[in-house]
Design an enzyme around this catalytic site. Structure first.
Site, mmCIF file in Angstrom:
data_model
loop_
_atom_site.group_PDB
_atom_site.id
_atom_site.type_symbol
_atom_site.label_atom_id
_atom_site.label_comp_id
_atom_site.label_asym_id
_atom_site.label_seq_id
_atom_site.Cartn_x
_atom_site.Cartn_y
_atom_site.Cartn_z
ATOM 1 N N LEU A 96 0.775 -1.271 0.003
ATOM 2 C CA LEU A 96 -0.063 -0.115 -0.292
ATOM 3 C C LEU A 96 0.847 1.191 -0.309
ATOM 4 O O LEU A 96 0.727 2.222 -0.194
ATOM 5 C CB LEU A 96 -0.683 0.233 1.417
ATOM 6 C CG LEU A 96 -1.860 -0.790 1.373
ATOM 7 C CD1 LEU A 96 -2.252 -0.962 2.768
ATOM 8 C CD2 LEU A 96 -3.412 -0.541 0.405
ATOM 9 N N GLY A 97 1.973 1.010 0.707
ATOM 10 C CA GLY A 97 3.209 1.925 0.519
ATOM 11 C C GLY A 97 4.336 1.941 1.496
ATOM 12 O O GLY A 97 4.257 0.728 2.199
ATOM 13 N N HIS A 98 5.311 2.700 1.462
ATOM 14 C CA HIS A 98 6.268 2.829 2.731
ATOM 15 C C HIS A 98 6.608 3.984 3.118
ATOM 16 O O HIS A 98 6.218 4.786 2.963
ATOM 17 C CB HIS A 98 7.073 2.878 1.491
ATOM 18 C CG HIS A 98 8.406 1.787 1.737
ATOM 19 N ND1 HIS A 98 9.115 0.867 1.912
ATOM 20 C CD2 HIS A 98 9.554 2.673 2.082
ATOM 21 C CE1 HIS A 98 10.239 0.578 2.512
ATOM 22 N NE2 HIS A 98 10.509 1.714 3.141
ATOM 23 N N GLY A 102 8.935 1.189 7.399
ATOM 24 C CA GLY A 102 8.794 -0.061 6.691
ATOM 25 C C GLY A 102 7.538 0.177 5.461
ATOM 26 O O GLY A 102 6.953 0.624 5.317
ATOM 27 N N VAL A 104 4.220 -1.456 3.605
ATOM 28 C CA VAL A 104 2.852 -1.661 4.607
ATOM 29 C C VAL A 104 1.935 -2.619 3.524
ATOM 30 O O VAL A 104 2.058 -1.680 2.108
ATOM 31 C CB VAL A 104 1.844 -0.473 4.538
ATOM 32 C CG1 VAL A 104 0.335 -0.519 5.569
ATOM 33 C CG2 VAL A 104 2.886 0.783 5.669
ATOM 34 N N LYS A 120 1.983 -4.030 8.038
ATOM 35 C CA LYS A 120 3.622 -3.160 8.660
ATOM 36 C C LYS A 120 4.334 -3.733 8.624
ATOM 37 O O LYS A 120 4.018 -3.881 9.764
ATOM 38 C CB LYS A 120 3.069 -1.677 9.180
ATOM 39 C CG LYS A 120 2.763 -0.064 9.103
ATOM 40 C CD LYS A 120 3.104 0.319 10.263
ATOM 41 C CE LYS A 120 2.041 2.453 9.300
ATOM 42 N NZ LYS A 120 2.741 3.091 10.877
ATOM 43 N N ASP A 222 3.685 13.720 15.285
ATOM 44 C CA ASP A 222 4.182 13.375 13.763
ATOM 45 C C ASP A 222 2.586 13.758 12.874
ATOM 46 O O ASP A 222 2.358 12.910 11.998
ATOM 47 C CB ASP A 222 4.728 12.550 13.784
ATOM 48 C CG ASP A 222 5.465 12.810 12.903
ATOM 49 O OD1 ASP A 222 5.948 12.991 11.796
ATOM 50 O OD2 ASP A 222 5.689 11.519 12.085
HETATM 51 N N1 LIG Z 1 -4.141 1.313 7.960
HETATM 52 C C1 LIG Z 1 -3.763 1.893 7.098
HETATM 53 N N2 LIG Z 1 -4.552 1.313 5.829
HETATM 54 C C2 LIG Z 1 -4.286 2.044 4.834
HETATM 55 N N3 LIG Z 1 -2.982 2.286 4.278
HETATM 56 C C3 LIG Z 1 -2.562 2.560 5.154
HETATM 57 C C4 LIG Z 1 -2.946 2.674 6.795
HETATM 58 N N4 LIG Z 1 -1.545 2.313 7.014
HETATM 59 C C5 LIG Z 1 0.107 2.455 6.076
HETATM 60 N N5 LIG Z 1 -0.660 3.268 5.121
HETATM 61 C C6 LIG Z 1 -0.237 3.463 3.595
HETATM 62 O O1 LIG Z 1 0.892 2.686 4.263
HETATM 63 C C7 LIG Z 1 1.583 4.536 4.127
HETATM 64 C C8 LIG Z 1 2.854 3.797 4.656
HETATM 65 O O2 LIG Z 1 2.347 4.582 6.194
HETATM 66 P P1 LIG Z 1 3.621 4.477 7.010
HETATM 67 O O3 LIG Z 1 2.082 5.515 8.283
HETATM 68 O O4 LIG Z 1 4.329 3.957 7.676
HETATM 69 O O5 LIG Z 1 4.367 5.324 6.551
HETATM 70 P P2 LIG Z 1 4.584 7.065 6.500
HETATM 71 O O6 LIG Z 1 2.886 7.543 7.429
HETATM 72 O O7 LIG Z 1 3.709 7.244 4.967
HETATM 73 O O8 LIG Z 1 5.396 7.735 6.674
HETATM 74 P P3 LIG Z 1 6.378 7.604 8.239
HETATM 75 O O9 LIG Z 1 7.162 7.114 8.462
HETATM 76 O O10 LIG Z 1 7.441 9.279 7.640
HETATM 77 O O11 LIG Z 1 5.366 8.748 9.224
HETATM 78 C C9 LIG Z 1 0.862 5.186 4.252
HETATM 79 O O12 LIG Z 1 1.131 6.503 3.743
HETATM 80 C C10 LIG Z 1 -0.643 4.603 3.924
HETATM 81 O O13 LIG Z 1 -0.570 5.070 2.845
#
Ligand SMILES: Nc1ncnc2c1ncn2[C@@H]1O[C@H](COP(=O)(O)OP(=O)(O)OP(=O)(O)O)[C@@H](O)[C@H]1O
Length: 713
Positions: A96-98, A102, A104, A120, A222
């Site tokens: 879904l994203g990074h 790490g 997700v 995650k 954050d």
């Molecule tokens: N519960 C969730 N449902 C759907 N997508 C999610 C969920 N949690 C995270 N994501 C997706 O994964 C991506 C990465 O999430 P993560 O919280 O690890 O990093 P971030 O918030 O983008 O960056 P950082 O680590 O700098 O805070 C998010 O930007 C989001 O798009």
């Protein structure tokens, strides 16, 4: 027939004299045929009971809260096996994203839960695993309490295998991803409706209010668009509690010391006025060592998190212990950040940096932060202003804009390579030709950012050179400061107070900027060793340079993500969103979140990043910095210009309230920022609409920091 006789009701009175009817043959036969049957039935029922109990136990350990039956008081986070998560995510096949932690992945829990989840997975290779582990523990620490708010996405489960360094966090899947993506990249049509945008802002405000209403208050630390997640109906929920912390307050009325905890077996964290038991699972679950996430000296060793909450018991890795009880959250993250920045990072160096951070309390060393900044380069800004697709990065822009001020050493090798280098060479040629003109132009250009020189009317006026302008505006003030400084002497310049008698709150006073300027002049030699872009960024970002003094509001600039890569691999908080006081005074409060919320609110209303250049830099640069632009609009009485033009069905009054609230939230002085309760009250209309403070009035002279820096050079 004997069988009939058996079905007869028993006689009301029993005649004990009368002999019992005798059926010798029949009785003997029953005795022999029933016994094995009874034994089999008993064995089967015991087996069934055992299986049933095992099933219940297994279900209790794996089923998420959403599948819990009424009356099942087990609260998240639940422990999942790694294989279950692997099955749920189809072997981690749909990312879904990074982020900093790490990658997700999306998935679905197997029956009977069938809950869509986001998983995650800590990446021990590309990020600092120490940081990852800490964030993992932090998320778990808060999970059971935070899951109670509809405006928060807390971890519902986890899986951990410290030996194999496998750490997983499981969340409810938020199908519309994060706000940054939905609003700024995908530009979801739903978010182009004013009502939806406003409700997103309100959801976030309520979420933050929920955090701050906990006892002790939870500070997210954050808040930014990528940490706001959107469900199927575009309801916003706050996610990512990897950097969250409890507000440190020695007067907090929490549980008695840690000694009692063993007997209590549970802790309390009050939310919304009601005490919430945070006990999680039974004795067979594991518990997290989160001691290193709490402020040293504030909660003290006896007031470790275990006093507040009972959490699942994880094996503690040596690294975590290494950071240990003595490490504060800032240290932990800064340390982890150092690790992520330096390939040669080892435990010894970590201890060293930890000490360094502990000593000055200012987070990372400036070099690390600076490196971090450059690491965030991406081509999104460039792409937006560069239709032909030249891949210009933030630093390219800096160099184009600053021109000859950029340090030559860095131009050639350290900063630039390839395309960027070419760009710089071209720029240098151009700059040589227009040397004089260029310098003058830059100064005017900086002026324009705060002083509205780009307004049509003012454009026609003859512009004053920046130096003259500065002298005229602040000459008198400067003279006074000079005299005062002479009396005091320059030696203790950097650490003395700001005139308010409060050294730790220097950012509250603009005066410090001008006094500081003189002192910096004396040190200009050493400063000149830094590149021109350093100077530019120092002025622009404010928050970037943690170890330097920045006496102005964080005229921040967001470093957009590069291909979804986290913007916070190394810092507590994110550039542009982090409050200016963060990391300096140690007095981290809810007001830091209020500041971040203010920036976030401006982003939501304006539909743009805090730092964004569209079109040609020269024509757009006065708008590039969202905070400066917002202040500029406020002073001009043109707040409505900030509103995203693609918003439909705009409710102007509501939008203006939002902008005013945002401007109050980003005030320099934390004390002057409203509380989240007030923010929610103003947004919902329960409180009086906000009045903008005097610094946003048209008569207030602007004190743009770049002029100060420029003069010092
Ligand atoms: N519960 C969730 N449902 C759907 N997508 C999610 C969920 N949690 C995270 N994501 C997706 O994964 C991506 C990465 O999430 P993560 O919280 O690890 O990093 P971030 O918030 O983008 O960056 P950082 O680590 O700098 O805070 C998010 O930007 C989001 O798009």
């Amino acid at each position: 027939m004997p069988s009939r006789k058996l079905l007869q009701p028993p006689p009301s009175t029993v005649d004990f004299q009368k002999p019992t009817p005798n059926f010798p043959h029949r009785r003997h036969h029953h005795h022999h045929s029933l016994l094995p049957l009874l034994i089999t039935a008993a064995a089967a029922s015991i087996l069934f009971l055992v299986l049933f109990l095992l099933f219940l136990r297994r279900r209790k350990r794996t089923a998420p809260s959403t599948t819990s039956t009424a009356g099942d008081d087990s609260k998240p986070p639940h422990r999942f096996s790694y294989s279950l998560i692997r099955r749920a995510t189809n072997s981690f096949s749909s990312p879904l994203g990074h982020g900093g932690f790490g990658t997700v992945f999306s998935g679905t829990l197997p029956p009977p839960a069938r809950t869509p989840v986001a998983v995650k997975l800590m990446d021990p290779t590309t990020t600092s695993s120490q940081q990852g582990e800490r964030e993992f523990h932090n998320e778990l620490f808060f999970a059971s309490v935070l899951c109670q708010s509809p405006h928060v996405v807390a971890a519902m489960g986890f899986s951990s295998d410290p030996k194999r360094r496998r750490f997983l966090l499981v969340y409810d899947l938020m199908v519309n991803g994060n706000l940054q993506d939905a609003l700024l990249h995908r530009k979801c049509p739903e978010l182009m409706q004013w009502n939806k945008r406003f409700s997103v802002a309100l959801d976030i405000a309520k979420g933050v209010l929920f955090l701050h209403s906990c006892n002790p208050p939870v500070i997210h630390s954050d808040l930014k668009p990528s940490n706001i997640l959107l469900d199927a109906e575009f309801n916003a929920r706050i996610g990512d509690f990897g950097l969250a912390r409890l507000k440190s307050d020695p007067n907090l009325d929490v549980l008695d010391g840690g000694a009692d905890f063993e007997e209590k077996k549970e802790g309390f964290l009050e939310c919304d006025g009601g005490a919430v038991v945070v006990a999680v699972d039974d004795c067979e679950t594991e518990s997290v060592n989160t001691a290193c996430y709490f402020e040293e000296g504030s909660l003290g060793v006896d007031h470790s998190p275990e006093c507040f909450v009972r959490v699942p018991n994880l094996e503690t890795s040596p690294e975590t212990n290494g950071a240990g009880v003595s490490a504060s959250p800032e240290m932990a993250v800064a340390l982890a950040g150092a690790a992520s920045l330096s390939p040669g990072f080892d435990k010894a160096s970590s201890v060293q940096s930890e000490k360094g951070v502990k000593k000055n309390g200012k987070g990372m060393r400036s070099n690390s932060v600076r490196d971090w900044w450059w690491k965030q380069d991406n081509d999104e800004v460039a792409a937006s202003s560069n239709p032909v697709g030249e891949s210009k990065s933030v630093k390219d822009y800096v160099m184009e804009w600053i021109g000859k001020d950029v340090d030559k050493e860095r131009q050639k090798g350290e900063w630039l390579g390839g395309e960027g280098g070419q760009l710089w060479k071209q720029e240098k040629k151009r700059m040589k030709k227009k040397k004089k003109k260029s310098r003058k132009h830059q100064l005017e250009w900086w002026e324009s950012m705060e002083e509205e020189k780009f307004d049509d009317v003012l454009k026609k006026e003859k512009r004053r050179p920046a130096r003259r302008w500065w002298k005229e505006e602040y000459g008198e003030e400067l003279e006074k400061k000079k005299k005062k400084k002479k009396r005091k002497g320059l030696s203790n310049d950097d650490d003395d107070d700001d005139g308010n008698g409060n050294g730790s709150e220097w950012w509250m006073s603009d005066d410090a900027l001008y006094r500081d300027r003189n002192a910096k002049k004396a040190k200009s030699k050493s400063r000149n060793n830094r590149g021109g872009a350093d100077w530019w960024l120092e002025g622009l970002s404010g928050d970037l340079w943690r170890t330097r003094r920045n006496s102005f509001d964080s005229a921040s600039g967001e470093i957009p993500k590069s291909g979804g890569v986290s913007s916070t691999p190394s810092m507590r908080g994110t550039v542009c969103y982090v409050a200016p006081e963060y990391g300096y005074s140690g007095d981290v409060s809810e007001k830091c979140d209020v500041y971040s919320f203010g920036v976030l609110l401006l982003v939501i209303i304006s539909g743009r990043r805090p730092l964004q250049v569209n079109g040609s830099p020269m024509s757009e640069f006065h708008r590039a910095n969202l905070l400066s632009w917002a202040r500029h609009c406020a002073r001009n009485g043109k707040l409505i210009e900030l509103v995203d033009q693609s918003i439909q069905s705009l409710e102007k009054d509501q939008a203006l309230v939002c902008i005013k609230v945002a401007l109050l939230c980003v005030l320099k002085s934390p004390a002057r920022r409203p509380s989240m309760k007030e923010v929610v009250g103003m947004l919902t209309g329960e409180l009086e609409p906000p009045q903008l403070p005097v610094e946003y009035s048209p008569s207030t002279p602007s004190r743009f920091p770049f002029k100060t820096r420029k003069k010092g050079r």
